[in-house]
Design an enzyme around this catalytic site. Structure first.
Site, PDB file in Angstrom:
ATOM      1  N   ASP A  93      16.036  -0.874  25.640  1.00  0.00           N
ATOM      2  CA  ASP A  93      16.536  -1.816  24.705  1.00  0.00           C
ATOM      3  C   ASP A  93      17.779  -2.389  25.685  1.00  0.00           C
ATOM      4  O   ASP A  93      17.562  -2.912  27.094  1.00  0.00           O
ATOM      5  CB  ASP A  93      17.849  -0.497  24.676  1.00  0.00           C
ATOM      6  CG  ASP A  93      18.324   0.121  23.328  1.00  0.00           C
ATOM      7  OD1 ASP A  93      16.863  -0.094  22.030  1.00  0.00           O
ATOM      8  OD2 ASP A  93      18.726   1.292  23.436  1.00  0.00           O
ATOM      9  N   ASN A 152       0.766  -1.110  -0.259  1.00  0.00           N
ATOM     10  CA  ASN A 152      -0.048  -0.072   0.342  1.00  0.00           C
ATOM     11  C   ASN A 152       0.581   0.955  -0.032  1.00  0.00           C
ATOM     12  O   ASN A 152       0.550   2.258   0.342  1.00  0.00           O
ATOM     13  CB  ASN A 152      -1.258   0.154   0.957  1.00  0.00           C
ATOM     14  CG  ASN A 152      -0.445  -0.013   2.620  1.00  0.00           C
ATOM     15  OD1 ASN A 152       0.997   0.278   3.111  1.00  0.00           O
ATOM     16  ND2 ASN A 152      -1.039  -0.178   3.240  1.00  0.00           N
ATOM     17  N   TYR A 196       4.763  -3.614  19.096  1.00  0.00           N
ATOM     18  CA  TYR A 196       5.518  -4.134  17.901  1.00  0.00           C
ATOM     19  C   TYR A 196       5.455  -5.583  17.854  1.00  0.00           C
ATOM     20  O   TYR A 196       5.317  -6.200  17.535  1.00  0.00           O
ATOM     21  CB  TYR A 196       6.541  -3.457  16.829  1.00  0.00           C
ATOM     22  CG  TYR A 196       6.999  -3.892  16.447  1.00  0.00           C
ATOM     23  CD1 TYR A 196       6.647  -3.995  15.443  1.00  0.00           C
ATOM     24  CD2 TYR A 196       8.779  -4.364  16.660  1.00  0.00           C
ATOM     25  CE1 TYR A 196       7.452  -5.018  14.098  1.00  0.00           C
ATOM     26  CE2 TYR A 196       9.701  -4.975  15.846  1.00  0.00           C
ATOM     27  CZ  TYR A 196       8.823  -5.231  14.398  1.00  0.00           C
ATOM     28  OH  TYR A 196       9.312  -5.960  12.423  1.00  0.00           O
ATOM     29  N   LYS A 234       4.508  -9.367  17.375  1.00  0.00           N
ATOM     30  CA  LYS A 234       5.192 -10.555  15.763  1.00  0.00           C
ATOM     31  C   LYS A 234       4.244 -12.219  16.637  1.00  0.00           C
ATOM     32  O   LYS A 234       4.462 -12.204  16.091  1.00  0.00           O
ATOM     33  CB  LYS A 234       6.092  -9.818  15.940  1.00  0.00           C
ATOM     34  CG  LYS A 234       7.195  -9.256  15.436  1.00  0.00           C
ATOM     35  CD  LYS A 234       6.386  -9.115  13.628  1.00  0.00           C
ATOM     36  CE  LYS A 234       6.858  -8.690  12.742  1.00  0.00           C
ATOM     37  NZ  LYS A 234       6.662  -8.698  11.518  1.00  0.00           N
ATOM     38  N   SER A 278      11.122 -11.501  14.061  1.00  0.00           N
ATOM     39  CA  SER A 278      12.307 -10.675  14.834  1.00  0.00           C
ATOM     40  C   SER A 278      12.686 -11.120  15.634  1.00  0.00           C
ATOM     41  O   SER A 278      12.111 -11.946  16.320  1.00  0.00           O
ATOM     42  CB  SER A 278      11.112  -9.273  15.130  1.00  0.00           C
ATOM     43  OG  SER A 278      12.348  -8.648  15.953  1.00  0.00           O
TER      44      SER A 278
HETATM   45  P1  NAD Z   1       9.088  -1.880   5.687  1.00  0.00           P
HETATM   46  O1  NAD Z   1       8.065  -1.117   6.367  1.00  0.00           O
HETATM   47  O2  NAD Z   1      10.273  -0.893   4.882  1.00  0.00           O
HETATM   48  O3  NAD Z   1       8.189  -2.652   4.505  1.00  0.00           O
HETATM   49  C1  NAD Z   1       7.256  -2.894   4.780  1.00  0.00           C
HETATM   50  C2  NAD Z   1       6.016  -2.542   3.529  1.00  0.00           C
HETATM   51  O4  NAD Z   1       4.423  -3.241   3.977  1.00  0.00           O
HETATM   52  C3  NAD Z   1       6.004  -1.341   3.521  1.00  0.00           C
HETATM   53  O5  NAD Z   1       6.579  -1.133   2.237  1.00  0.00           O
HETATM   54  C4  NAD Z   1       4.635  -0.109   3.407  1.00  0.00           C
HETATM   55  O6  NAD Z   1       4.268   0.025   2.776  1.00  0.00           O
HETATM   56  C5  NAD Z   1       3.426  -2.218   3.350  1.00  0.00           C
HETATM   57  N1  NAD Z   1       3.024  -2.409   3.716  1.00  0.00           N
HETATM   58  C6  NAD Z   1       2.676  -2.045   5.155  1.00  0.00           C
HETATM   59  N2  NAD Z   1       1.503  -2.024   5.928  1.00  0.00           N
HETATM   60  C7  NAD Z   1       0.697  -1.996   4.303  1.00  0.00           C
HETATM   61  C8  NAD Z   1      -0.310  -2.871   4.866  1.00  0.00           C
HETATM   62  N3  NAD Z   1      -1.605  -3.488   5.532  1.00  0.00           N
HETATM   63  N4  NAD Z   1      -0.525  -4.254   3.277  1.00  0.00           N
HETATM   64  C9  NAD Z   1       0.082  -3.537   2.714  1.00  0.00           C
HETATM   65  N5  NAD Z   1       1.272  -3.030   2.254  1.00  0.00           N
HETATM   66  C10 NAD Z   1       2.239  -2.353   3.579  1.00  0.00           C
HETATM   67  O7  NAD Z   1      10.092  -2.611   6.723  1.00  0.00           O
HETATM   68  P2  NAD Z   1      10.864  -3.988   6.179  1.00  0.00           P
HETATM   69  O8  NAD Z   1      12.654  -3.398   7.641  1.00  0.00           O
HETATM   70  O9  NAD Z   1      10.713  -4.414   5.380  1.00  0.00           O
HETATM   71  O10 NAD Z   1      10.264  -5.024   6.943  1.00  0.00           O
HETATM   72  C11 NAD Z   1      10.231  -5.673   6.435  1.00  0.00           C
HETATM   73  C12 NAD Z   1       9.210  -7.028   7.855  1.00  0.00           C
HETATM   74  O11 NAD Z   1      10.231  -7.248   8.235  1.00  0.00           O
HETATM   75  C13 NAD Z   1       7.872  -6.478   8.772  1.00  0.00           C
HETATM   76  O12 NAD Z   1       7.367  -7.548   8.769  1.00  0.00           O
HETATM   77  C14 NAD Z   1       9.758  -5.608   9.500  1.00  0.00           C
HETATM   78  O13 NAD Z   1       8.271  -6.609  10.865  1.00  0.00           O
HETATM   79  C15 NAD Z   1       9.582  -7.251   8.991  1.00  0.00           C
HETATM   80  N6  NAD Z   1      11.214  -7.291  10.536  1.00  0.00           N
HETATM   81  C16 NAD Z   1      11.939  -6.012  10.243  1.00  0.00           C
HETATM   82  C17 NAD Z   1      13.379  -5.913  10.391  1.00  0.00           C
HETATM   83  C18 NAD Z   1      14.062  -4.836  10.148  1.00  0.00           C
HETATM   84  O14 NAD Z   1      14.574  -4.257  11.488  1.00  0.00           O
HETATM   85  N7  NAD Z   1      13.754  -3.753   9.030  1.00  0.00           N
HETATM   86  C19 NAD Z   1      13.362  -6.917  11.862  1.00  0.00           C
HETATM   87  C20 NAD Z   1      12.659  -7.630  12.121  1.00  0.00           C
HETATM   88  C21 NAD Z   1      11.697  -8.212  11.633  1.00  0.00           C
HETATM   89  N1  UFG Z   2      21.463   2.938  19.008  1.00  0.00           N
HETATM   90  C1  UFG Z   2      22.069   4.007  19.323  1.00  0.00           C
HETATM   91  N2  UFG Z   2      21.906   5.306  18.646  1.00  0.00           N
HETATM   92  C2  UFG Z   2      21.057   5.630  17.980  1.00  0.00           C
HETATM   93  C3  UFG Z   2      20.112   4.192  17.180  1.00  0.00           C
HETATM   94  C4  UFG Z   2      20.770   2.666  18.011  1.00  0.00           C
HETATM   95  O1  UFG Z   2      22.961   4.023  20.586  1.00  0.00           O
HETATM   96  O2  UFG Z   2      20.638   7.094  17.498  1.00  0.00           O
HETATM   97  C5  UFG Z   2      22.043   1.962  19.667  1.00  0.00           C
HETATM   98  C6  UFG Z   2      20.800   0.964  19.960  1.00  0.00           C
HETATM   99  O3  UFG Z   2      20.817   1.413  21.820  1.00  0.00           O
HETATM  100  C7  UFG Z   2      21.377  -0.789  20.142  1.00  0.00           C
HETATM  101  C8  UFG Z   2      21.903  -1.229  18.777  1.00  0.00           C
HETATM  102  O4  UFG Z   2      22.142   0.763  18.449  1.00  0.00           O
HETATM  103  O5  UFG Z   2      22.071  -1.196  20.847  1.00  0.00           O
HETATM  104  C9  UFG Z   2      21.360  -1.436  17.815  1.00  0.00           C
HETATM  105  O6  UFG Z   2      19.519  -0.020  17.534  1.00  0.00           O
HETATM  106  P1  UFG Z   2      18.178  -0.454  16.506  1.00  0.00           P
HETATM  107  O7  UFG Z   2      17.657   0.871  17.078  1.00  0.00           O
HETATM  108  O8  UFG Z   2      19.236   0.115  14.984  1.00  0.00           O
HETATM  109  O9  UFG Z   2      18.408  -2.213  17.084  1.00  0.00           O
HETATM  110  P2  UFG Z   2      17.541  -2.495  17.515  1.00  0.00           P
HETATM  111  O10 UFG Z   2      17.912  -3.955  18.233  1.00  0.00           O
HETATM  112  O11 UFG Z   2      16.904  -1.723  19.174  1.00  0.00           O
HETATM  113  O12 UFG Z   2      16.025  -3.674  17.380  1.00  0.00           O
HETATM  114  C10 UFG Z   2      15.963  -3.249  15.488  1.00  0.00           C
HETATM  115  C11 UFG Z   2      14.235  -2.935  15.185  1.00  0.00           C
HETATM  116  C12 UFG Z   2      13.453  -4.371  16.393  1.00  0.00           C
HETATM  117  C13 UFG Z   2      13.874  -5.461  15.910  1.00  0.00           C
HETATM  118  C14 UFG Z   2      15.182  -5.606  16.938  1.00  0.00           C
HETATM  119  C15 UFG Z   2      15.577  -7.223  16.441  1.00  0.00           C
HETATM  120  O13 UFG Z   2      14.362  -2.133  15.167  1.00  0.00           O
HETATM  121  O14 UFG Z   2      12.359  -3.181  15.109  1.00  0.00           O
HETATM  122  O15 UFG Z   2      16.232  -4.712  15.936  1.00  0.00           O
HETATM  123  O16 UFG Z   2      14.703  -7.322  15.227  1.00  0.00           O
HETATM  124  F1  UFG Z   2      12.900  -6.224  16.670  1.00  0.00           F
END
Ligand code: NAD
Ligand code: UFG
Length: 332
Positions: free
Chosen positions: A294, A32, A148, A152, A124
């Site tokens: 954290d 979307n 969040y 999951k 995640s």
């Molecule tokens: P992202 O936001 O870049 O991608 C998610 C996509 O889903 C986006 O393009 C958004 O427009 C679309 N979207 C959201 N809600 C929607 C809906 N209802 N219908 C259709 N499209 C929708 O995020 P990402 O980093 O690519 O993450 C992808 C998945 O992996 C997510 O489920 C996220 O929770 C999970 N995940 C991400 C991370 C991370 O650090 N990036 C870590 C662990 C898990």
């Molecule tokens: N950090 C800083 N400064 C910043 C941002 C992050 O010091 O500006 C530190 C955080 O304290 C942490 C590390 O960098 O120690 C990584 O932080 P991120 O925010 O990049 O990642 P997290 O591990 O906190 O969380 C990410 C995603 C979550 C996901 C998790 C595990 O944001 O959604 O990884 O997949 F759940």
């Protein structure tokens, strides 16, 4: 194979679509565009010289989903769509429960209806909460501290119940650690709106002087240098993990969870130093207070994914730092 990829224009989704197209698979995307741009579809084409079919729409729209399943023969669904910002989920829990849960329920119902019962789901490492020991294995206790993460966990539970109730279902739950980096072309990558929450997107903005300095959230953790330790994984490696998982669900039944990480932990200061070395830039930083919620350290034991899916991460931290910087330079 023919795959439906929800959230396929997002950060991880777009890299996965590239790998699927390069592998010769047929791809249909539904997104979307709430957190991505339509131009990603063209960039994917530029990289792969192949085309994915794109539907702009919401996964909560069951009629749209039904029309997609009616029109296309789909073998496997990879479900990325959802919201992912921890802080925002604390401020707007209903928005997170609504989008992440309802989209998954609608998707599963329509998949059931069309007898497409093979799914790869984006979970995640956040579902492990504050792990008692490291590295983290898939059978560690699950818990979470924010809405969040709760979505999951709930979705994992829904998918497990579904696979137990109907043995035709085959589901791979992928628990990602910390995806960073970008495609080596620099055409697709991560571009969060506003001020980034995550470490690497913040570092790159400091490196290009869009932000003055990085705030390092605490240097009094029980880690190598006191700063937080995470398992950073190149998004292209992560994308490849989805191909292996898609093959696995296509050829089996039941539900299982897999850690997708490298197994290596790096501290915030190690990341800053590596980024500076690889890209020959300065990343100014200041030590500030810990960020609420954290944990000190988090890294995977990825051996189960290797054993079951035949997948392991191959790219180095140098690759991750170089490709993250390349992407921002090309897209700034
Ligand atoms: P992202 O936001 O870049 O991608 C998610 C996509 O889903 C986006 O393009 C958004 O427009 C679309 N979207 C959201 N809600 C929607 C809906 N209802 N219908 C259709 N499209 C929708 O995020 P990402 O980093 O690519 O993450 C992808 C998945 O992996 C997510 O489920 C996220 O929770 C999970 N995940 C991400 C991370 C991370 O650090 N990036 C870590 C662990 C898990
Ligand atoms: N950090 C800083 N400064 C910043 C941002 C992050 O010091 O500006 C530190 C955080 O304290 C942490 C590390 O960098 O120690 C990584 O932080 P991120 O925010 O990049 O990642 P997290 O591990 O906190 O969380 C990410 C995603 C979550 C996901 C998790 C595990 O944001 O959604 O990884 O997949 F759940």
């Amino acid at each position: 194979m023919n795959l439906l990829v929800t959230g396929g224009t997002g950060f991880i989704g777009s890299h996965t679509v590239v790998e699927l197209l390069n592998n010769g698979d047929e791809v249909i995307i539904i997104d979307n565009l709430s957190n991505s741009k339509r131009e990603v579809v063209d960039k994917i084409k530029e990289i792969t010289k192949r085309e994915a079919i794109f539907y702009e729409g919401d996964v909560r729209n069951k009629e749209l989903l039904q029309s997609i399943f009616q029109k296309h023969k789909i073998d496997v669904v990879i479900h990325f769509a959802g919201y992912k910002a921890v802080g925002e989920s604390v401020a707007k829990p209903l928005m997170y429960y609504d989008n992440n849960l309802i989209s998954t329920l609608c998707l599963c119902e329509v998949m059931n209806e069309y007898k497409v019962k093979k799914m790869v789901f984006s979970s995640s490492a956040t579902v492990y909460g504050n792990p008692k020991s490291l590295p983290i294995k898939e059978d560690f206790p699950l818990s979470t501290t924010n809405p969040y993460g709760e979505t999951k966990l709930m979705i994992e539970k829904i998918l497990k119940d579904l696979a137990h109730a109907d043995k035709e279902w085959s589901i791979a739950i992928l628990r990602y650690f910390n995806p960073i980096g970008a495609h080596e072309s620099g055409l697709i990558g991560e571009s969060p709106n506003g001020i980034p929450n995550n470490l690497m997107p913040y570092i790159v903005k400091v490196a290009i002087h869009e932000l003055d300095h990085l705030n390092v959230f605490g240097n009094d953790y029980d880690t190598i240098d006191g700063t937080g330790v995470r398992d950073y994984i190149h998004v292209v490696d992560l994308a490849k993990g989805h191909l292996c998982a898609a093959k696995k669900v296509f050829n089996s039944h039941g539900v299982d969870a897999y850690n997708l990480g490298t197994g290596n932990g790096y501290s915030v200061l190690q990341m800053v130093k590596k980024f500076e070395e690889v890209n020959h830039v300065k990343v100014k930083y200041e030590i500030t207070q810990r960020r609420a919620g954290d944990i000190a350290a988090c890294y995977a034991d990825p051996s189960y994914a290797y054993q079951q899916l035949g997948w392991k991460a191959e790219k180095t931290l140098d690759d991750m730092c170089r490709d993250s910087y390349h992407f921002i330079q090309k897209n700034n």
